[in-house]
Design a protein around this motif. Sequence first.
Motif, short mmCIF file in Angstrom:
data_model
loop_
_atom_site.label_atom_id
_atom_site.label_comp_id
_atom_site.label_asym_id
_atom_site.label_seq_id
_atom_site.Cartn_x
_atom_site.Cartn_y
_atom_site.Cartn_z
N ALA A 49 0.83 -1.21 0.00
CA ALA A 49 0.00 0.00 0.00
C ALA A 49 0.86 1.25 0.00
CB ALA A 49 -0.93 -0.01 1.22
N SER A 50 1.93 1.24 0.79
CA SER A 50 2.84 2.37 0.86
C SER A 50 3.53 2.61 -0.48
CB SER A 50 3.90 2.13 1.94
OG SER A 50 4.84 3.18 1.97
N ALA A 51 3.93 1.52 -1.15
CA ALA A 51 4.61 1.64 -2.44
C ALA A 51 3.68 2.24 -3.49
CB ALA A 51 5.11 0.27 -2.89
N VAL A 52 2.42 1.79 -3.52
CA VAL A 52 1.47 2.32 -4.50
C VAL A 52 1.17 3.79 -4.22
CG1 VAL A 52 -0.90 2.13 -5.36
CG2 VAL A 52 0.44 0.06 -4.93
N THR A 53 1.04 4.13 -2.95
CA THR A 53 0.81 5.53 -2.58
C THR A 53 1.98 6.41 -3.02
OG1 THR A 53 -0.49 4.81 -0.66
CG2 THR A 53 0.28 7.07 -0.65
N ALA A 54 3.18 5.92 -2.83
CA ALA A 54 4.36 6.67 -3.23
C ALA A 54 4.42 6.85 -4.75
CB ALA A 54 5.63 5.98 -2.73
N ILE A 55 4.04 5.81 -5.49
CA ILE A 55 4.00 5.90 -6.96
C ILE A 55 3.04 7.00 -7.40
CG2 ILE A 55 3.22 4.70 -9.06
CD1 ILE A 55 4.32 2.10 -7.76
N ALA A 56 1.85 7.01 -6.80
CA ALA A 56 0.85 8.03 -7.15
C ALA A 56 1.39 9.43 -6.83
CB ALA A 56 -0.45 7.76 -6.40
N LEU A 157 -1.27 6.12 6.42
CA LEU A 157 -0.38 6.42 5.30
C LEU A 157 -0.54 7.89 4.93
CD1 LEU A 157 -0.59 3.63 2.55
CD2 LEU A 157 1.47 4.49 3.66
N THR A 158 0.57 8.59 4.78
CA THR A 158 0.50 9.96 4.29
C THR A 158 0.46 9.95 2.76
OG1 THR A 158 2.89 10.25 4.15
CG2 THR A 158 1.86 10.73 6.27
N LYS A 159 0.26 11.11 2.18
CA LYS A 159 0.13 11.21 0.72
C LYS A 159 1.37 10.73 -0.02
CE LYS A 159 -1.16 15.56 0.91
NZ LYS A 159 -1.60 16.93 0.48
N ASP A 160 2.55 10.84 0.62
CA ASP A 160 3.78 10.42 -0.06
C ASP A 160 4.21 9.01 0.31
OD1 ASP A 160 4.54 10.88 2.52
OD2 ASP A 160 6.17 12.26 2.04
N GLY A 161 3.34 8.27 1.02
CA GLY A 161 3.63 6.87 1.31
C GLY A 161 4.29 6.62 2.65
N GLU A 162 4.47 7.65 3.48
CA GLU A 162 5.06 7.46 4.81
C GLU A 162 4.03 6.87 5.76
OE1 GLU A 162 7.13 10.04 8.46
OE2 GLU A 162 6.34 11.06 6.67
N ILE A 163 4.46 5.93 6.60
CA ILE A 163 3.58 5.32 7.59
C ILE A 163 3.78 6.02 8.94
CG2 ILE A 163 3.03 3.20 8.85
CD1 ILE A 163 3.92 1.61 6.41
N ILE A 164 2.70 6.54 9.50
CA ILE A 164 2.77 7.26 10.78
C ILE A 164 1.69 6.72 11.72
CG2 ILE A 164 3.64 9.36 9.68
CD1 ILE A 164 0.81 10.56 10.01
N ASP A 184 -5.93 13.95 3.83
CA ASP A 184 -5.82 12.89 2.82
C ASP A 184 -4.97 11.72 3.31
OD1 ASP A 184 -7.42 14.16 0.92
OD2 ASP A 184 -5.74 15.32 0.15
N PHE A 185 -5.07 11.42 4.61
CA PHE A 185 -4.42 10.23 5.14
C PHE A 185 -5.21 8.99 4.73
CE2 PHE A 185 -2.85 12.92 8.95
CZ PHE A 185 -1.71 13.31 8.25
N ILE A 186 -4.54 7.85 4.75
CA ILE A 186 -5.19 6.56 4.51
C ILE A 186 -5.01 5.71 5.75
CG2 ILE A 186 -5.11 4.43 3.15
CD1 ILE A 186 -4.18 6.11 0.77
N VAL A 187 -6.09 5.15 6.28
CA VAL A 187 -6.02 4.32 7.48
C VAL A 187 -5.47 2.94 7.13
CG1 VAL A 187 -7.33 3.29 9.37
CG2 VAL A 187 -7.99 5.54 8.47
N LEU A 188 -4.48 2.50 7.90
CA LEU A 188 -3.96 1.14 7.77
C LEU A 188 -4.50 0.23 8.87
CD1 LEU A 188 -0.20 1.76 6.85
CD2 LEU A 188 -2.08 1.12 5.32
#
Length: 303
Positions: A49-56, A157-164, A184-188
């Motif tokens: 999920a982080s990798a795809v978010t970073a790609i976007a 997940l943040t917009k650039d793919g960082e997990i916080i 625009d965070f994504i819940v993991l």
Amino acid sequence: MSDDKLYETLKLSLPSDRIRRNESLDKYTHTKTGGKADYLVLPNTYEEASAVTAIAYETGVPLTMLGNGSNLIIRDGGIRGIVLHFNRLNKITVQGNTITAQSGAAIIDVSRTALNQTLTGIEFACGIPGSVGGALVMNAGAYGGEVSHVLVNATLLTKDGEIITLKNEELELSYRSSIISKKDFIVLEAVFALEPGKYHAIKAMMDELTYLRESKQPLEFPSCGSVFKRPPNHFAGKLIQDSGLQKARIGGAEVSGKHAGFIVNVDGATATDYLSLINHIQRTVKKKFGVHLHTEVKIIGED
């Protein structure tokens, strides 16, 4: 970035069978409506999920998060770019009085897990049809309880793919709102703290809430749940009913005769039918009572 290049880039992060092109989204929403996604991506891990978010983020391709589609209308034009769907990230674990649930798990299943572990505090969620991720975004609640009452923290997940990880008080949880959508965070995943209880008392409460839900809500039809937020000093369903709109219909979408706060898909409704009926309800209630009904359901995608 061209479609083919994006596809090849995504395949570097996860298998091609979990990257679906031009995927119809009507099978992923509770209303059974919605257009196509350019790419529907199904990660199995947080790293994917982080990798795809970073790609976007790096390519400027639009990214949309999709839970189980229970409180959502996707317009008939569909969604451009990448749609992340977390239905495979649905693990629920228990440690002592704490339950950790991944974003794609159903919040109902969290309440059932709590029952099986004789933990009390999340009975209110036994009738909420959304995912854990969606429940956090909206600070979902029912019958006097809400997510903010039992949530410890959330991994995001943040917009650039960082997990916080953010604590409850950092999430700005309020009525049907949180910092998650604003940033625009994504819940993991989410961590819930409950209390030891008695099985029969917990089950009795859940049975009562389930009965209330089934007796009052039109669960026999596809719907997006409660369409409108509760306006100050009013109830949306009562205003709609008193406006003579119960059973009002546009296309295949109809105001439920069982609960006027719900719009049900009675005959192959489209998202456009839903949105037209929502607009009609808002105009009518505003004209009759001077109250503007704000939508609780999330509306995304293109016309």
